[in-house]
Design an enzyme around this catalytic site. Structure first.
Site, short mmCIF file in Angstrom:
data_model
loop_
_atom_site.label_atom_id
_atom_site.label_comp_id
_atom_site.label_asym_id
_atom_site.label_seq_id
_atom_site.Cartn_x
_atom_site.Cartn_y
_atom_site.Cartn_z
N LYS A 296 0.88 4.69 6.70
CA LYS A 296 0.23 5.39 5.68
C LYS A 296 0.41 6.69 6.17
O LYS A 296 1.24 6.89 6.98
CB LYS A 296 -1.50 5.37 6.11
CG LYS A 296 -2.17 4.05 6.01
CD LYS A 296 -2.34 3.49 4.56
CE LYS A 296 -2.66 2.20 4.39
NZ LYS A 296 -2.00 1.06 4.72
N SER B 249 0.91 -1.25 0.16
CA SER B 249 -0.03 -0.04 0.08
C SER B 249 0.71 1.41 0.22
O SER B 249 0.32 2.24 -0.30
CB SER B 249 -0.98 0.12 1.09
OG SER B 249 0.06 0.22 2.61
#
Lengths: 426, 172
Positions: free
Chosen positions: B130, B93
């Protein structure tokens, strides 16, 4: 007059549990317990576990039902992790005071004497910084003496309203708290002293504080009378910033299962000797007296009981693992008796001297004739390698993975000390 | 070692320990022992090796004066040791930020997690890496890979920032 002293005791909340939770955020607000060596007893409990009534030291088997029904997450003691987290907490604290005493793996006294800051908000700052940097929650107790700082910390932990910081500089507040605190909670008052005090009608910390130190010294000892003075705000116990080297080194553990053969016990003993010898060299000492003990499980009703120890004083002090292991095994062979189920063995070093102590001239050096020759360079090299790759070099007699190794079924990864066990993020 | 010291005895081994006769009785009494044992004498011939090495007497290196300390990667990667942890990345990701599976992330917990920083956070107890973004008054955790959706941080979400990623160690 002496300037007013001021100490802060910073204590990590449920330290072992908090260490585990740092890397397991899913366990926040969930019941968590940490078990002793060999997964026997509770040595740390989250507040949720405490609320279930599980006390410190409770054997797991006695509360297995509670553990199952409340889904308590259990961990074996991960000392590598706790030691690393402790040193992170301590080095974070260091910057907050000119002097600090590391009192235990999870507590430190800071010297606040002469500081002009608002100490409560300063301590909130400490709390926030430690929590943020290391993930470990702490409580802070502030007071003019170490004994009162301990008491303040006890209060900070006990009452949520305090937000983890209690300042006992105000004598009125101090008296109020002492009236609520059982005398046994006071630092330095052991259970026997407590019983004696209770028998004299002294039940709370306040009851003790209003005694005359002289009378207390007569009935008890100087330590208890110092406690009385300290409860009155007179500092008698000073900060000890330098950790004094240990005068005794002990390494003993319970086996993962009862052992009967001397070979198995010897393997375990050799491993304990290796660890103890590392500690010995770490503090730059040599050892004169080596003691070994073995015993069966005193709680097992069906087993025959036996326990013995033996000591040998070496002519020449040593710090060589091979000398120590050889000596310890000689002692073991002497106290070992076949036909028993042994549960524990250990080694103790006493009569320690600094490495720099010159040896007495010995005319007949018997020891050197029968024991391996001292080799400091070899030992230093082994220590260096083992620091880098833990437990990679050991004596043949201490080969690991033996049946003696304690149970540690719930061991968490060595998140901070092993590259292969880092926490994983997605 | 608790109870054991009470019945501590000075010990002997048949093979290598013999009783020592020259210990005065007072000393024995003082230590509550009836005999002191010493290692037996085993005289062995020990040939002493004779070393005949060369003594070096050449010129010292002219570069000795210019010796500097060697470079330490910790200096480059770690600002605050007490607050720095390492974590292992998993998944794709954050490929766009240069984070690939198995990379080691250097995480500093003491750094303020502001918008734009790559952070490690726990969402419902699960750790994830993230980019933290404040966009039009709305906090979100942004992936750096089109195949992964961003995560909006609403109040009811159980989210804790664990630390700020400062470096990635990527093996080639």
């Amino acid at each position: 007059m002496k300037a007013q002293t001021c100490f802060a005791l910073v204590d990590c909340n449920n330290f072992y549990v908090s260490c585990e939770r740092v890397f397991r955020p899913d366990l926040q607000d969930k019941p968590v317990g940490v078990l002793s060596n060999n997964d026997g007893c509770f040595v740390a409990r989250s507040s949720e576990v405490k609320e279930l009534g599980i006390k410190m030291g409770t054997p797991l088997f006695k509360v297995q039902d509670l553990v199952d029904s409340h889904g308590i997450t259990l961990f074996s003691s991960n000392y590598a992790l706790y030691a690393d987290m402790s040193s992170r907490v301590m080095s974070t604290l260091e910057s907050f005071a000119p002097r600090m005493e590391v009192y235990s793996i999870d507590e430190a006294f800071l010297d606040f004497s002469g500081m002009r800051e608002d100490l409560v908000s300063y301590s909130q700052d400490i709390k926030k910084t430690v929590q943020r940097s290391t993930g470990i929650p702490v409580s802070v107790g502030i007071a003019p003496t170490k004994t009162l700082a301990k008491l303040a910390n006890y209060a900070a932990k006990k009452w949520k309203k305090t937000q983890g910081v209690v300042d006992l500089s105000d004598p009125v507040r101090r008296d109020k708290l002492m009236q609520l605190t059982p005398v046994g909670e006071i630092w330095g008052i052991g259970s026997r002293t407590q019983q004696k005090l209770n028998a004299m009608g002294i039940h709370t910390a306040y009851d003790l504080a209003i005694q005359s130190p002289q009378a207390i010294q007569k009935q008890f000892n100087i330590t208890v009378s110092k406690t009385v003075m300290e409860l009155n705000g007179v500092s008698c116990i000073e900060l000890e910033p330098i950790s004094s080297d240990k005068q005794q080194i002990v390494c003993s553990r319970s086996f993962g299962q009862p052992l009967t053969s001397v070979a198995d016990i010897s393997q375990a003993l050799s491993e304990y000797c290796t660890r103890a010898a590392e500690k010995l060299r770490g503090q730059h000492s040599k050892v004169h007296c080596i003691s070994v003990f073995v015993r069966t499980n005193p709680f097992s009703r069906c087993d025959k009981q036996y326990g013995r120890s033996a000591t040998l004083k070496l002519d020449v002090a040593t710090q060589d693992t091979r000398v120590i292991v050889t000596t310890a095994n000689t002692l073991l062979n002497h106290i070992y008796k076949a036909g028993y189920r042994y549960q524990k063995c250990g080694v103790q070093f006493s009569h320690l001297v600094p490495v720099s102590t010159p040896e007495q001239l010995i005319l007949l050096d018997n020891q050197r004739a029968v024991l391996p020759k001292e080799n400091p360079t070899l030992m230093a090299a082994i220590d260096k390698i083992n620091r880098k790759f833990p437990k990679s070099i050991s004596l043949g007699s201490a080969l690991s993975k033996g049946v003696w190794q304690p149970k540690a079924d719930q061991l968490s990864p060595h998140y901070t000390t092993c590259w292969n066990e880092l926490m994983v993020v997605k | 070692m608790t109870a054991s010291s009470q019945h501590t005895a000075i010990l002997h081994t048949k093979a290598i320990l013999i009783p020592s006769e020259d210990v005065p009785i007072e000393i024995l009494a003082k230590h509550h022992v009836d005999k002191i044992w010493r290692p037996a004498i085993k005289l062995k011939k020990c040939p002493l090796p004779l070393f005949m090495g060369k003594v070096s007497a050449g010129f010292p290196s002219p570069a000795d004066d210019y010796l500097e300390k060697t470079l330490d990667l910790n200096e480059l990667l770690v600002q605050k040791h007490a607050a720095t942890f390492f974590a292992r990345a998993q998944g794709h990701s954050m490929n766009g930020a240069g984070i690939f599976p198995n990379d080691i992330l250097v995480v500093d917990r003491s750094i303020e997690p502001v918008s734009g920083k790559v952070v490690i956070c726990a969402i419902d107890g699960e750790l994830t890496v993230k980019r933290l973004i404040m966009d039009n008054g709305q906090w979100k955790l942004q992936s750096e890979n089109a195949n992964y959706p961003d995560i909006m941080i609403y109040e009811e979400i159980d989210m804790v920032i664990w630390g700020v990623v400062t470096n990635v160690i990527h093996s080639l």
